[in-house]
Design a protein around this motif. Structure first.
Motif, PDB file in Angstrom:
ATOM      1  N   ALA A  19       7.040  -0.390   3.519  1.00 58.93           N
ATOM      2  CA  ALA A  19       6.989  -1.546   4.421  1.00 58.93           C
ATOM      3  C   ALA A  19       6.075  -2.638   3.869  1.00 58.93           C
ATOM      4  O   ALA A  19       6.412  -3.823   3.928  1.00 58.93           O
ATOM      5  N   GLU A  20       4.914  -2.256   3.332  1.00 62.86           N
ATOM      6  CA  GLU A  20       4.013  -3.270   2.746  1.00 62.86           C
ATOM      7  C   GLU A  20       4.686  -4.000   1.589  1.00 62.86           C
ATOM      8  O   GLU A  20       4.442  -5.187   1.375  1.00 62.86           O
ATOM      9  N   LEU A  69       5.722   4.197  -6.157  1.00 64.96           N
ATOM     10  CA  LEU A  69       6.406   3.119  -5.426  1.00 64.96           C
ATOM     11  C   LEU A  69       5.767   1.766  -5.704  1.00 64.96           C
ATOM     12  O   LEU A  69       6.453   0.764  -5.899  1.00 64.96           O
ATOM     13  N   ASP A  70       4.443   1.739  -5.733  1.00 64.37           N
ATOM     14  CA  ASP A  70       3.793   0.450  -5.969  1.00 64.37           C
ATOM     15  C   ASP A  70       4.146  -0.086  -7.358  1.00 64.37           C
ATOM     16  O   ASP A  70       4.274  -1.287  -7.545  1.00 64.37           O
ATOM     17  N   THR A  95      -5.271  -1.942  -0.327  1.00 67.80           N
ATOM     18  CA  THR A  95      -4.710  -1.085  -1.386  1.00 67.80           C
ATOM     19  C   THR A  95      -4.128   0.203  -0.806  1.00 67.80           C
ATOM     20  O   THR A  95      -4.223   0.474   0.398  1.00 67.80           O
ATOM     21  N   LEU A  96      -3.596   1.012  -1.700  1.00 66.08           N
ATOM     22  CA  LEU A  96      -3.076   2.324  -1.319  1.00 66.08           C
ATOM     23  C   LEU A  96      -4.161   3.168  -0.651  1.00 66.08           C
ATOM     24  O   LEU A  96      -3.854   4.032   0.175  1.00 66.08           O
ATOM     25  N   ALA A 156       3.482  -3.738   8.764  1.00 62.33           N
ATOM     26  CA  ALA A 156       3.979  -2.620   7.937  1.00 62.33           C
ATOM     27  C   ALA A 156       3.580  -1.276   8.555  1.00 62.33           C
ATOM     28  O   ALA A 156       4.361  -0.319   8.537  1.00 62.33           O
ATOM     29  N   TRP A 157       2.378  -1.204   9.103  1.00 61.40           N
ATOM     30  CA  TRP A 157       1.955   0.060   9.723  1.00 61.40           C
ATOM     31  C   TRP A 157       2.750   0.313  11.008  1.00 61.40           C
ATOM     32  O   TRP A 157       3.200   1.438  11.277  1.00 61.40           O
ATOM     33  N   GLN A 158       2.936  -0.737  11.782  1.00 63.07           N
ATOM     34  CA  GLN A 158       3.698  -0.594  13.020  1.00 63.07           C
ATOM     35  C   GLN A 158       5.120  -0.113  12.712  1.00 63.07           C
ATOM     36  O   GLN A 158       5.671   0.739  13.406  1.00 63.07           O
TER      37      GLN A 158
END
Ligand SMILES: N[C@@H](CCC(=O)N[C@@H](CS)C(=O)NCC(=O)O)C(=O)O
Length: 206
Positions: A20-21, A72-73, A159-160, A199-201
Protein backbone atom coordinates in the motif's frame (compact mmCIF):
# COMPACT_ATOMS: atom_id res chain seq x y z
CA UNK A 1 3.49 -12.06 -7.88
CA UNK A 2 1.24 -13.76 -5.32
CA UNK A 3 1.20 -13.33 -1.56
CA UNK A 4 -0.11 -16.28 0.43
CA UNK A 5 -1.22 -14.90 3.75
CA UNK A 6 -4.07 -13.94 6.02
CA UNK A 7 -5.42 -10.40 6.44
CA UNK A 8 -5.50 -10.79 10.25
CA UNK A 9 -1.93 -12.06 10.55
CA UNK A 10 0.60 -9.57 11.89
CA UNK A 11 3.31 -10.72 9.47
CA UNK A 12 0.98 -10.60 6.46
CA UNK A 13 -0.03 -7.07 7.46
CA UNK A 14 3.60 -5.89 7.20
CA UNK A 15 3.53 -7.09 3.59
CA UNK A 16 0.11 -5.55 2.86
CA UNK A 17 1.23 -2.21 4.34
CA UNK A 18 4.38 -2.24 2.20
CA UNK A 19 2.34 -2.84 -0.97
CA UNK A 20 0.00 0.00 0.00
CA UNK A 21 2.82 2.45 0.81
CA UNK A 22 4.32 1.70 -2.62
CA UNK A 23 0.93 2.31 -4.27
CA UNK A 24 0.38 -1.30 -5.38
CA UNK A 25 -2.40 -3.79 -4.73
CA UNK A 26 -1.21 -7.29 -3.81
CA UNK A 27 -2.57 -10.47 -5.34
CA UNK A 28 -3.41 -11.98 -1.94
CA UNK A 29 -4.29 -15.65 -1.74
CA UNK A 30 -5.97 -16.08 1.64
CA UNK A 31 -4.69 -18.98 3.73
CA UNK A 32 -7.28 -19.88 6.35
CA UNK A 33 -5.35 -20.42 9.58
CA UNK A 34 -8.48 -21.57 11.46
CA UNK A 35 -8.84 -24.42 8.96
CA UNK A 36 -5.13 -25.26 9.22
CA UNK A 37 -4.47 -24.45 5.56
CA UNK A 38 -1.01 -23.17 6.54
CA UNK A 39 -0.03 -26.74 7.48
CA UNK A 40 -1.14 -28.26 4.15
CA UNK A 41 1.59 -29.84 1.98
CA UNK A 42 0.95 -27.17 -0.72
CA UNK A 43 1.61 -24.36 1.72
CA UNK A 44 4.52 -26.08 3.50
CA UNK A 45 6.17 -26.31 0.06
CA UNK A 46 6.06 -22.48 0.01
CA UNK A 47 6.82 -21.89 3.69
CA UNK A 48 8.56 -24.88 5.31
CA UNK A 49 7.60 -23.75 8.84
CA UNK A 50 3.91 -23.85 7.91
CA UNK A 51 3.41 -20.13 8.52
CA UNK A 52 2.24 -17.06 6.61
CA UNK A 53 3.14 -15.01 4.64
CA UNK A 54 4.91 -16.46 1.60
CA UNK A 55 5.58 -14.88 -1.79
CA UNK A 56 5.56 -16.65 -5.16
CA UNK A 57 6.70 -15.01 -8.39
CA UNK A 58 7.26 -16.90 -11.65
CA UNK A 59 8.00 -20.09 -9.72
CA UNK A 60 10.39 -18.29 -7.32
CA UNK A 61 9.46 -18.46 -3.64
CA UNK A 62 10.35 -16.32 -0.64
CA UNK A 63 9.23 -16.52 2.98
CA UNK A 64 9.85 -14.44 6.16
CA UNK A 65 7.87 -11.20 6.24
CA UNK A 66 10.87 -8.95 6.83
CA UNK A 67 12.74 -10.46 3.84
CA UNK A 68 9.60 -10.12 1.71
CA UNK A 69 9.14 -6.41 2.48
CA UNK A 70 12.80 -5.67 1.69
CA UNK A 71 12.34 -7.44 -1.66
CA UNK A 72 9.10 -5.54 -2.36
CA UNK A 73 10.70 -2.18 -1.68
CA UNK A 74 13.49 -3.04 -4.13
CA UNK A 75 11.33 -4.33 -7.01
CA UNK A 76 8.14 -2.26 -6.81
CA UNK A 77 7.87 1.30 -8.09
CA UNK A 78 6.77 3.94 -5.59
CA UNK A 79 8.21 5.82 -2.62
CA UNK A 80 11.42 4.32 -1.16
CA UNK A 81 10.98 2.68 2.24
CA UNK A 82 14.70 1.88 2.61
CA UNK A 83 17.10 4.82 3.06
CA UNK A 84 19.64 5.47 0.30
CA UNK A 85 22.68 5.99 2.56
CA UNK A 86 24.64 3.33 4.43
CA UNK A 87 24.01 4.77 7.88
CA UNK A 88 20.32 5.16 7.17
CA UNK A 89 20.08 1.51 6.11
CA UNK A 90 22.03 0.43 9.21
CA UNK A 91 19.75 2.47 11.47
CA UNK A 92 16.64 0.93 9.84
CA UNK A 93 18.11 -2.57 10.28
CA UNK A 94 18.89 -1.80 13.92
CA UNK A 95 15.22 -1.02 14.58
CA UNK A 96 13.93 -4.01 12.62
CA UNK A 97 16.14 -6.16 14.87
CA UNK A 98 14.84 -4.39 17.98
CA UNK A 99 11.30 -5.03 16.75
CA UNK A 100 11.85 -8.76 16.27
CA UNK A 101 14.13 -9.42 19.26
CA UNK A 102 13.08 -6.95 21.98
CA UNK A 103 9.59 -5.65 21.21
CA UNK A 104 7.59 -8.39 19.51
CA UNK A 105 8.15 -11.29 21.96
CA UNK A 106 6.60 -9.26 24.83
CA UNK A 107 3.92 -7.75 22.59
CA UNK A 108 2.85 -11.19 21.31
CA UNK A 109 2.60 -12.61 24.86
CA UNK A 110 -0.02 -9.93 25.52
CA UNK A 111 -1.74 -10.22 22.14
CA UNK A 112 -2.11 -14.03 22.40
CA UNK A 113 -3.97 -13.53 25.69
CA UNK A 114 -5.97 -10.36 25.14
CA UNK A 115 -6.81 -10.56 21.43
CA UNK A 116 -6.35 -14.00 19.82
CA UNK A 117 -7.35 -15.88 23.00
CA UNK A 118 -10.51 -13.78 23.36
CA UNK A 119 -11.42 -14.51 19.72
CA UNK A 120 -11.41 -18.19 20.76
CA UNK A 121 -13.54 -17.41 23.82
CA UNK A 122 -10.66 -17.91 26.29
CA UNK A 123 -10.14 -15.84 29.44
CA UNK A 124 -6.78 -14.02 29.38
CA UNK A 125 -4.09 -15.38 31.71
CA UNK A 126 -3.10 -12.12 33.44
CA UNK A 127 0.23 -13.54 34.69
CA UNK A 128 1.26 -14.03 31.06
CA UNK A 129 0.00 -10.52 30.23
CA UNK A 130 2.13 -9.03 33.07
CA UNK A 131 5.16 -11.01 31.93
CA UNK A 132 4.68 -9.72 28.37
CA UNK A 133 4.12 -6.16 29.58
CA UNK A 134 7.38 -6.11 31.56
CA UNK A 135 9.28 -7.15 28.42
CA UNK A 136 7.33 -4.77 26.18
CA UNK A 137 7.88 -1.76 28.44
CA UNK A 138 11.65 -2.17 28.29
CA UNK A 139 11.47 -1.90 24.49
CA UNK A 140 8.89 0.91 24.49
CA UNK A 141 11.00 3.05 26.82
CA UNK A 142 14.00 2.72 24.51
CA UNK A 143 11.77 3.56 21.53
CA UNK A 144 10.30 6.55 23.35
CA UNK A 145 13.77 8.02 23.90
CA UNK A 146 14.67 7.51 20.21
CA UNK A 147 11.38 9.03 19.06
CA UNK A 148 12.12 12.17 21.12
CA UNK A 149 14.92 12.79 18.60
CA UNK A 150 13.24 11.94 15.29
CA UNK A 151 9.86 11.86 13.57
CA UNK A 152 10.07 8.17 12.64
CA UNK A 153 11.66 5.25 14.42
CA UNK A 154 14.81 5.17 12.27
CA UNK A 155 15.15 8.90 11.61
CA UNK A 156 13.44 11.46 9.45
CA UNK A 157 12.24 9.02 6.77
CA UNK A 158 9.30 6.61 7.06
CA UNK A 159 10.88 3.18 6.50
CA UNK A 160 10.23 -0.54 6.65
CA UNK A 161 11.22 -0.32 10.33
CA UNK A 162 8.12 1.76 11.12
CA UNK A 163 5.95 -0.71 9.21
CA UNK A 164 7.36 -3.66 11.16
CA UNK A 165 6.02 -2.33 14.48
CA UNK A 166 2.50 -1.41 13.30
CA UNK A 167 0.73 -4.80 13.30
CA UNK A 168 1.67 -5.37 16.95
CA UNK A 169 0.77 -1.82 18.01
CA UNK A 170 -2.64 -2.23 16.35
CA UNK A 171 -3.40 -5.41 18.33
CA UNK A 172 -1.93 -4.01 21.57
CA UNK A 173 -4.30 -1.06 21.25
CA UNK A 174 -7.23 -3.42 20.55
CA UNK A 175 -6.23 -5.61 23.51
CA UNK A 176 -6.57 -2.84 26.13
CA UNK A 177 -2.90 -1.88 26.10
CA UNK A 178 -3.69 1.65 24.83
CA UNK A 179 -2.54 3.29 28.08
CA UNK A 180 0.86 1.58 27.90
CA UNK A 181 1.29 3.32 24.54
CA UNK A 182 -0.44 6.62 25.39
CA UNK A 183 1.69 7.24 28.49
CA UNK A 184 4.85 7.28 26.37
CA UNK A 185 4.46 10.67 24.68
CA UNK A 186 6.83 10.14 21.78
CA UNK A 187 5.66 6.60 21.04
CA UNK A 188 2.10 7.89 21.23
CA UNK A 189 2.74 10.77 18.80
CA UNK A 190 4.48 8.40 16.33
CA UNK A 191 1.86 5.64 16.60
CA UNK A 192 -1.05 8.09 16.25
CA UNK A 193 0.43 9.46 13.02
CA UNK A 194 1.46 6.04 11.65
CA UNK A 195 -1.90 4.37 12.24
CA UNK A 196 -3.66 7.22 10.39
CA UNK A 197 -1.62 6.64 7.22
CA UNK A 198 -3.95 5.60 4.38
CA UNK A 199 -1.61 2.67 3.58
CA UNK A 200 -1.97 1.28 7.11
CA UNK A 201 -5.73 1.72 7.06
CA UNK A 202 -5.81 -0.19 3.76
CA UNK A 203 -3.57 -2.94 5.18
CA UNK A 204 -6.03 -3.56 8.01
CA UNK A 205 -9.00 -3.55 5.66
CA UNK A 206 -10.41 -0.13 6.62
N1 LIG B 1 9.15 -15.05 11.14
C1 LIG B 1 7.96 -15.31 10.36
C2 LIG B 1 6.82 -15.55 11.33
C3 LIG B 1 5.55 -15.91 10.62
C4 LIG B 1 4.43 -16.18 11.60
O1 LIG B 1 4.63 -16.34 12.83
N2 LIG B 1 3.23 -16.20 11.07
C5 LIG B 1 2.07 -16.49 11.87
C6 LIG B 1 0.94 -15.55 11.53
S1 LIG B 1 1.41 -13.86 11.90
C7 LIG B 1 1.62 -17.90 11.57
O2 LIG B 1 1.64 -18.35 10.44
N3 LIG B 1 1.19 -18.59 12.63
C8 LIG B 1 0.71 -19.92 12.52
C9 LIG B 1 1.71 -20.93 13.02
O3 LIG B 1 2.83 -20.56 13.41
O4 LIG B 1 1.35 -22.10 13.03
C10 LIG B 1 7.70 -14.12 9.42
O5 LIG B 1 8.04 -12.99 9.79
O6 LIG B 1 7.16 -14.31 8.32
Amino acid sequence: MKIYGNPFSTCTRKVLATFAEKGHTPDLVVIDLAKGEHKSPEHVARQPFGQVPALEEDGWRLYESRAIIRYLDTVLSGPALIPSDARGVARMEQWISVESANFTPGAMKIIYQTVFGRWRGQTPDMDKVSEGRAQLIRALDVMDRALAESEFIAGDQYTLADICFLPYLEYLEAGDEGDTLATRANVSRWWTAARARPAWQKAIGK
